[in-house]
Enzyme design. Structure first.
Site, PDB file in Angstrom:
ATOM      1  N   ARG A  15     -24.876  40.388 -62.965  1.00  0.00           N
ATOM      2  CA  ARG A  15     -25.659  41.392 -62.200  1.00  0.00           C
ATOM      3  C   ARG A  15     -24.868  42.884 -61.884  1.00  0.00           C
ATOM      4  O   ARG A  15     -25.352  43.890 -61.471  1.00  0.00           O
ATOM      5  CB  ARG A  15     -26.091  40.858 -60.738  1.00  0.00           C
ATOM      6  N   LYS A  22     -16.107  40.579 -62.693  1.00  0.00           N
ATOM      7  CA  LYS A  22     -16.664  41.120 -61.490  1.00  0.00           C
ATOM      8  C   LYS A  22     -15.425  41.137 -60.417  1.00  0.00           C
ATOM      9  O   LYS A  22     -15.438  41.907 -59.483  1.00  0.00           O
ATOM     10  CB  LYS A  22     -17.704  39.831 -60.943  1.00  0.00           C
ATOM     11  N   THR A  78     -20.276  24.741 -57.812  1.00  0.00           N
ATOM     12  CA  THR A  78     -19.037  24.907 -56.969  1.00  0.00           C
ATOM     13  C   THR A  78     -18.301  23.841 -56.750  1.00  0.00           C
ATOM     14  O   THR A  78     -17.068  23.823 -56.993  1.00  0.00           O
ATOM     15  CB  THR A  78     -19.444  25.650 -55.713  1.00  0.00           C
ATOM     16  N   GLU A 154     -28.792  24.731 -49.061  1.00  0.00           N
ATOM     17  CA  GLU A 154     -28.829  25.812 -49.636  1.00  0.00           C
ATOM     18  C   GLU A 154     -30.476  26.505 -49.772  1.00  0.00           C
ATOM     19  O   GLU A 154     -31.242  25.757 -49.485  1.00  0.00           O
ATOM     20  CB  GLU A 154     -28.692  25.682 -51.307  1.00  0.00           C
ATOM     21  N   TYR A 386       7.743  72.861 -73.981  1.00  0.00           N
ATOM     22  CA  TYR A 386       7.360  72.367 -75.093  1.00  0.00           C
ATOM     23  C   TYR A 386       7.242  73.021 -76.321  1.00  0.00           C
ATOM     24  O   TYR A 386       6.559  74.187 -76.489  1.00  0.00           O
ATOM     25  CB  TYR A 386       5.993  71.697 -74.648  1.00  0.00           C
ATOM     26  N   ALA A 422      11.207  91.149 -63.936  1.00  0.00           N
ATOM     27  CA  ALA A 422       9.683  90.627 -63.937  1.00  0.00           C
ATOM     28  C   ALA A 422       9.291  91.054 -65.579  1.00  0.00           C
ATOM     29  O   ALA A 422       9.967  91.926 -66.245  1.00  0.00           O
ATOM     30  CB  ALA A 422       8.940  91.470 -63.318  1.00  0.00           C
TER      31      ALA A 422
END
Length: 452
Positions: A15, A22, A78, A154, A386, A422
């Site tokens: 699901r 999960k 289970t 259950e 770089y 600058a």
């Protein structure tokens, strides 16, 4: 008394509609099963066995040496899953917790109280239960006329009267370990699902006259099992509000807890103020008296006391006391920022060290560099680190001044108390107390407009 745990994590979790197992979906910065492990360890568990099946290798990789593993190749229920742990636990004494790997909201405090109740009552099994007006989908706790636990039914096997019961099983249990593995062999699959149900062990214990208890958690939200993305969002929201409340109780001001996202392992000092939309992720540590303004993200970083961070992104970095960051700054991994530093708007720092009281106020890039104490870096300055293949380092000494729109082409070293004019492009080292200019000579042609 020794304590063991069996974590059920063999199901496919269809699901969730995900390639990720999960129990590995994150809740507040951790896989949900990691929350389960952390919480049961806090209860003094010494041995953990995780039952795996679908996606076994992913689960093993995520949990690594935190657990032993047993494989359930067929999903037969289970009780069958727990029985797979017999190879590790069958002969052990003490208490065994059985808990699902998709229940991260069961808090460590609840588990500690649950285990303590089991052991002090002398029960052979204890069910973690909760009460709700909407018990649909949960197994019901059926008690006898004296209020003692009789069995669990259950949902699909319950009759109309049983379905009206409002006390439900969370699917988490404590058992006497040896008795558990003895009785698992007697569980059958005579039920609507044709599965071997772990709750049937409760019925077998009662048939033998053994004491079975239920520990009722006051917070029904803790029982949430995560089966789909909606449940995942509810769990995230529930845990997030818990985390935010904890920090607020410890002296942190969170302006809007509903829009503040703090992962489980984040640490925050008192008198820190956090505005809406902030995300604090991973192993982040925030000091005292920090101000973090709206829509800032800080991930796996340490921010010391009395820092101001305005609407910025900080990842895998260190920021020392009384520094101001932002707005709209980015500190990428490896940034090490000293005390009383100013990093202003639209500044990017990457894998660089800025000494105390340095300033990079706006629109600059500092990458693979060291900037000395009290040095000022002007607007638009760039460390050119770089060449398309390799990265190189720029070092600027203390008390220096880098003018606006300067390019420092690495590798290059600018000495202490030096100036870069600058608009200069600097390719050679500059000694201490020097001025460096690297501009093209200006040419002015008067009257050019009239000739054009």
């Amino acid at each position: 008394m020794t304590k063991q745990a069996v974590i059920l994590a063999a199901g496919k979790g269809t699901r969730m509609k995900s390639k990720l197992h999960k129990v590995l979906h994150p809740v507040c910065g951790k896989p949900m099963v990691q929350h389960v492990i952390d919480n049961i360890k806090a209860a003094g568990v010494t041995d953990i066995v995780t039952i795996v099946g679908y996606g076994a290798e992913d689960v093993k990789r995520a949990l690594a040496d935190q657990s032993q593993f047993s494989m359930q190749t067929e999903q037969l229920g289970t009780a069958h899953a727990v029985q797979m742990a017999a190879e590790h636990l069958a002969d052990k004494e003490g208490t065994t917790i059985v808990i699902c790997g998709d229940t991260p909201l069961i808090s460590e405090e609840t588990i500690q109280g649950f285990v303590a109740h089991h052991e002090t009552t002398g029960a052979k099994a204890t069910i973690l239960s909760a009460k709700t007006n909407t018990p649909f989908g949960y197994g019901r706790i059926i008690r006898d006329e004296h209020g003692s636990v009789e069995r669990i039914v259950e949902e699909k096997d319950a009759n109309i009267e049983e379905k009206l019961v409002n006390e439900i099983s969370s699917g988490t249990f404590c058992f006497d370990n040896k008795l558990l593995f003895e009785l698992l062999k007697q569980v059958d699959n005579d039920n609507a699902q044709g599965e071997y149900y772990l709750p049937d062990v409760i019925k077998l214990l009662r048939a033998q006259g053994e004491l079975v208890e239920a520990f009722v958690t006051e917070d029904f939200s803790e029982t949430l099992g995560i089966n789909d993305r909606y449940n995942l969002s509810i769990a995230e929201q529930t845990m997030r509000l818990r985390i935010n409340k904890m920090h607020m109780m410890n002296g942190v001001t969170i302006i809007d807890p509903l829009t503040t996202y703090i992962d489980k392992d984040v640490e925050i000092g008192a008198d820190t103020v956090i505005e809406p939309g902030v995300m604090l992720k991973g192993n982040t540590k925030i000091g005292e008296g920090v101000v973090i303004t709206a829509h800032t993200t800080i991930e796996n970083s340490e921010i010391k006391d009395n820092v101001i961070v305005k609407q910025s992104y900080i990842s895998e970095s260190f920021v020392d006391e009384r520094t101001a960051i932002g707005p709209f700054a980015q500190l990428r991994p490896g940034s090490d920022v000293g005390k009383e530093v100013k990093i202003g708007n639209f500044v990017e720092i990457k894998k660089s060290k800025l000494e105390d009281e340095a300033k990079v106020s706006h629109l600059s890039y500092i990458g693979d560099a060291e900037i000395g104490a009290r040095t000022n870096v002007g607007c638009g300055a760039i460390t050119v680190n770089y060449d398309g293949k390799n990265k190189f380092k720029t070092v600027v000494g203390k008390d220096s001044f880098i003018g606006c729109n300067s390019n420092l082409v690495a590798p290059v070293h600018i000495g202490d108390e030096s100036f870069v004019a600058a608009g200069s492009t600097i390719t050679d080292d500059v000694p201490n107390k020097s001025l460096a200019l690297g501009r093209a000579r200006q040419t002015t042609k008067e009257g050019y407009y009239d000739k054009a």
